[in-house]
Design a protein around this motif. Sequence first.
Motif, PDB file in Angstrom:
ATOM      1  N   GLU A  26      -4.000  -5.059  -5.861  1.00  0.00           N
ATOM      2  CA  GLU A  26      -5.313  -5.690  -5.902  1.00  0.00           C
ATOM      3  C   GLU A  26      -5.233  -7.151  -5.453  1.00  0.00           C
ATOM      4  N   MET A  27      -4.231  -7.860  -5.907  1.00  0.00           N
ATOM      5  CA  MET A  27      -4.042  -9.254  -5.517  1.00  0.00           C
ATOM      6  C   MET A  27      -3.755  -9.362  -4.015  1.00  0.00           C
ATOM      7  N   ALA A  28      -2.939  -8.451  -3.490  1.00  0.00           N
ATOM      8  CA  ALA A  28      -2.610  -8.469  -2.067  1.00  0.00           C
ATOM      9  C   ALA A  28      -3.842  -8.168  -1.209  1.00  0.00           C
ATOM     10  N   ARG A  64       0.828  -1.211   0.000  1.00  0.00           N
ATOM     11  CA  ARG A  64       0.000   0.000   0.000  1.00  0.00           C
ATOM     12  C   ARG A  64       0.860   1.258   0.000  1.00  0.00           C
ATOM     13  N   ILE A  65       1.871   1.287   0.839  1.00  0.00           N
ATOM     14  CA  ILE A  65       2.744   2.459   0.929  1.00  0.00           C
ATOM     15  C   ILE A  65       3.506   2.672  -0.379  1.00  0.00           C
ATOM     16  N   GLY A  81       4.525   1.730 -10.293  1.00  0.00           N
ATOM     17  CA  GLY A  81       5.535   0.734  -9.950  1.00  0.00           C
ATOM     18  C   GLY A  81       5.008  -0.688  -9.907  1.00  0.00           C
ATOM     19  N   ALA A  82       5.922  -1.611  -9.678  1.00  0.00           N
ATOM     20  CA  ALA A  82       5.584  -3.032  -9.649  1.00  0.00           C
ATOM     21  C   ALA A  82       4.603  -3.363  -8.529  1.00  0.00           C
TER      22      ALA A  82
END
Length: 54
Positions: A42-44, A26-27, A35-36
């Motif tokens: 979304e998956m996390a 999130r950060i 970025g990657a």
Amino acid sequence: MITTELIQKYFGTLEEFERFRLNWIRICTNINEAGANARKKEMAEHRAKLLKIV
């Protein structure tokens, strides 16, 4: 790659590690939306809901 032994050493539980991982993503996404980690957010979030840590 982080091992189970390292998770236990630094976080204590897998749940604590998953919370840290989600907050980290999130950060990083807030800092750099292209970025990657932004692609992983979304998956996390979905994984955290499945694990019932959010």
